[in-house]
Write a protein that holds these residues in place. Structure first.
Motif, PDB file in Angstrom:
ATOM      1  N   MET A 172     -22.260  -1.651   6.208  1.00 40.81           N
ATOM      2  CA  MET A 172     -22.554  -0.759   7.656  1.00 40.81           C
ATOM      3  C   MET A 172     -23.983  -0.309   7.948  1.00 40.81           C
ATOM      4  O   MET A 172     -24.533  -0.439   9.065  1.00 40.81           O
ATOM      5  CB  MET A 172     -21.553   0.469   7.770  1.00 40.81           C
ATOM      6  CG  MET A 172     -20.141   0.012   8.242  1.00 40.81           C
ATOM      7  SD  MET A 172     -19.926  -0.531   9.721  1.00 40.81           S
ATOM      8  CE  MET A 172     -18.654  -1.958   9.418  1.00 40.81           C
ATOM      9  N   VAL A 173     -24.693   0.017   6.807  1.00 42.16           N
ATOM     10  CA  VAL A 173     -25.830   0.602   6.968  1.00 42.16           C
ATOM     11  C   VAL A 173     -26.787  -0.566   7.338  1.00 42.16           C
ATOM     12  O   VAL A 173     -27.792  -0.418   8.031  1.00 42.16           O
ATOM     13  CB  VAL A 173     -26.430   1.375   5.639  1.00 42.16           C
ATOM     14  CG1 VAL A 173     -27.614   1.642   5.557  1.00 42.16           C
ATOM     15  CG2 VAL A 173     -25.494   2.607   5.335  1.00 42.16           C
ATOM     16  N   GLU A 174     -26.608  -1.653   6.562  1.00 45.65           N
ATOM     17  CA  GLU A 174     -27.401  -2.824   6.840  1.00 45.65           C
ATOM     18  C   GLU A 174     -27.357  -3.355   8.084  1.00 45.65           C
ATOM     19  O   GLU A 174     -28.433  -3.459   8.881  1.00 45.65           O
ATOM     20  CB  GLU A 174     -27.495  -3.915   5.859  1.00 45.65           C
ATOM     21  CG  GLU A 174     -27.829  -3.443   4.477  1.00 45.65           C
ATOM     22  CD  GLU A 174     -27.538  -4.547   3.278  1.00 45.65           C
ATOM     23  OE1 GLU A 174     -28.436  -4.608   2.276  1.00 45.65           O
ATOM     24  OE2 GLU A 174     -26.730  -5.467   3.442  1.00 45.65           O
ATOM     25  N   ILE A 175     -26.191  -3.597   8.737  1.00 49.03           N
ATOM     26  CA  ILE A 175     -25.914  -3.927   9.821  1.00 49.03           C
ATOM     27  C   ILE A 175     -26.507  -3.099  11.230  1.00 49.03           C
ATOM     28  O   ILE A 175     -26.995  -3.501  12.017  1.00 49.03           O
ATOM     29  CB  ILE A 175     -24.367  -4.332  10.336  1.00 49.03           C
ATOM     30  CG1 ILE A 175     -24.158  -5.454   9.277  1.00 49.03           C
ATOM     31  CG2 ILE A 175     -24.104  -4.609  11.754  1.00 49.03           C
ATOM     32  CD1 ILE A 175     -22.309  -5.822   9.373  1.00 49.03           C
ATOM     33  N   ALA A 176     -26.261  -1.872  10.844  1.00 48.12           N
ATOM     34  CA  ALA A 176     -26.895  -0.764  11.824  1.00 48.12           C
ATOM     35  C   ALA A 176     -28.413  -0.804  11.828  1.00 48.12           C
ATOM     36  O   ALA A 176     -28.996  -0.661  13.056  1.00 48.12           O
ATOM     37  CB  ALA A 176     -26.377   0.500  11.105  1.00 48.12           C
ATOM     38  N   HIS A 177     -29.043  -1.129  10.523  1.00 50.86           N
ATOM     39  CA  HIS A 177     -30.517  -1.212  10.739  1.00 50.86           C
ATOM     40  C   HIS A 177     -30.741  -2.418  11.473  1.00 50.86           C
ATOM     41  O   HIS A 177     -32.055  -2.306  12.434  1.00 50.86           O
ATOM     42  CB  HIS A 177     -31.008  -1.097   9.325  1.00 50.86           C
ATOM     43  CG  HIS A 177     -31.094   0.165   8.683  1.00 50.86           C
ATOM     44  ND1 HIS A 177     -31.240   0.224   7.213  1.00 50.86           N
ATOM     45  CD2 HIS A 177     -30.919   1.230   8.919  1.00 50.86           C
ATOM     46  CE1 HIS A 177     -31.034   1.390   6.765  1.00 50.86           C
ATOM     47  NE2 HIS A 177     -30.693   2.316   7.721  1.00 50.86           N
ATOM     48  N   GLN A 178     -30.242  -3.497  11.195  1.00 52.42           N
ATOM     49  CA  GLN A 178     -30.675  -4.648  12.054  1.00 52.42           C
ATOM     50  C   GLN A 178     -30.220  -4.524  13.517  1.00 52.42           C
ATOM     51  O   GLN A 178     -31.096  -4.810  14.274  1.00 52.42           O
ATOM     52  CB  GLN A 178     -29.744  -6.096  11.572  1.00 52.42           C
ATOM     53  CG  GLN A 178     -30.108  -7.059  12.204  1.00 52.42           C
ATOM     54  CD  GLN A 178     -31.442  -7.824  11.873  1.00 52.42           C
ATOM     55  OE1 GLN A 178     -31.599  -7.915  10.651  1.00 52.42           O
ATOM     56  NE2 GLN A 178     -32.242  -7.833  12.764  1.00 52.42           N
ATOM     57  N   PHE A 179     -29.208  -3.784  13.775  1.00 50.34           N
ATOM     58  CA  PHE A 179     -28.738  -3.525  15.139  1.00 50.34           C
ATOM     59  C   PHE A 179     -29.813  -2.664  15.915  1.00 50.34           C
ATOM     60  O   PHE A 179     -30.394  -2.963  17.052  1.00 50.34           O
ATOM     61  CB  PHE A 179     -27.374  -2.852  15.097  1.00 50.34           C
ATOM     62  CG  PHE A 179     -27.033  -2.560  16.629  1.00 50.34           C
ATOM     63  CD1 PHE A 179     -26.344  -3.497  17.582  1.00 50.34           C
ATOM     64  CD2 PHE A 179     -27.060  -1.262  17.310  1.00 50.34           C
ATOM     65  CE1 PHE A 179     -25.907  -3.355  18.895  1.00 50.34           C
ATOM     66  CE2 PHE A 179     -26.752  -1.017  18.483  1.00 50.34           C
ATOM     67  CZ  PHE A 179     -26.244  -2.011  19.213  1.00 50.34           C
ATOM     68  N   ILE A 180     -30.322  -1.692  15.230  1.00 54.24           N
ATOM     69  CA  ILE A 180     -31.383  -0.766  15.863  1.00 54.24           C
ATOM     70  C   ILE A 180     -32.859  -1.597  16.156  1.00 54.24           C
ATOM     71  O   ILE A 180     -33.330  -1.341  17.076  1.00 54.24           O
ATOM     72  CB  ILE A 180     -31.493   0.404  14.903  1.00 54.24           C
ATOM     73  CG1 ILE A 180     -30.234   1.314  14.971  1.00 54.24           C
ATOM     74  CG2 ILE A 180     -32.792   1.401  15.260  1.00 54.24           C
ATOM     75  CD1 ILE A 180     -30.042   2.312  13.950  1.00 54.24           C
TER      76      ILE A 180
END
Length: 188
Positions: A170-178
Motif C-alpha cells: 500500500m505504501v509503495e503503490i501510494a508513493h507511485q500514485f502520488i
C-alpha cells in the motif's frame, strides 16, 4: 478473488485519503493543497532550469526511476536518479552505503535544485543522510514515507508526505500514485 481485489481497492482508497502532508513548520495541508504545493515546486524547477533528484532504495528506487522518466517526458524537467550501479557501488565502497547518496548530491546538485526522497519506513539511513546534505546545500526537499507516524524522515523535508499504512504494498503503490499524479499535472 473478486472479494480480495475489492477489499484491496477499498484499502488503497482509504490509504490515499488518510495520507498526510505537512511542511517544515508542521503546518498540515489538505491532501490536494499539499500536492498543489509540491507541483508548484516542480514548476519552479522546470521554469528556472534547475535539476530534480529522486532517490530511494529497493522498490522505492524503482519508483524513483519511474518518476524521473515521467517528470522528464511529461514535465520537461531535468530529472535524475543517482542509482546506477557503478556510481552507487563506488560511493558505497569508498564512503559507506549510508553516505553514498549524500556524497553524490554534494558533487552534482546545485543550490535551488529539488530533491524527492522515498522511503517506506522513513528510517533508511542513506536517505535521511541525503536529506540532511541537501538541506545544508540549500536544496528543497520533499519526503515520501509511510509506516510509523513518528518516522525520522517525516519531519526533515520542506514538504513531507506520509502514507498512513504499515503495508509495504500500500505504501509503495501510494508513493507511485502520488508521484504519477504530480507528473500528470504537467499534461496540457
Amino acid at each position: 478473488m473478486k472479494y480480495l481485489l475489492k477489499r484491496r481497492l477499498e484499502k488503497f482508497k482509504n490509504t490515499i485519503e488518510s495520507t498526510e502532508i505537512i511542511n517544515a513548520k508542521n503546518t498540515k495541508f489538505i491532501l490536494e493543497e499539499g500536492l498543489a504545493e509540491v507541483y508548484n515546486l516542480l514548476k519552479n524547477v522546470q521554469s528556472n532550469n534547475r535539476d530534480l533528484y529522486v532517490l530511494g532504495n529497493g522498490g522505492s528506487s524503482a519508483i524513483a526511476s519511474h518518476a524521473v522518466i515521467d517528470f522528464m517526458n511529461v514535465g520537461g524537467i531535468s530529472a535524475h536518479t543517482l542509482c546506477d550501479s557503478p556510481s552507487l557501488t563506488c560511493m558505497s565502497n569508498d564512503y559507506g552505503y549510508e553516505n553514498a547518496f549524500s556524497k553524490m548530491l554534494n558533487i552534482v546538485s546545485k543550490k535551488e535544485d529539488l530533491l524527492i526522497v522515498i522511503s517506506s519506513s522513513g528510517e533508511s539511513e542513506n536517505i535521511v543522510n541525503a536529506v540532511k546534505t541537501a538541506k545544508e546545500n540549500s536544496i528543497t526537499v520533499i519526503t515520501l514515507s509511510g509506516f510509523e507516524e513518528g518516522n525520522s524522515l517525516r519531519v526533515l523535508g520542506d514538504i513531507n508526505i506520509w502514507v498512513d499504512s504499515k503495508d509495504y504494498g500500500m505504501v509503495e503503490i501510494a508513493h507511485q500514485f502520488i508521484l504519477h499524479n504530480l507528473s500528470d499535472r504537467f499534461i496540457k
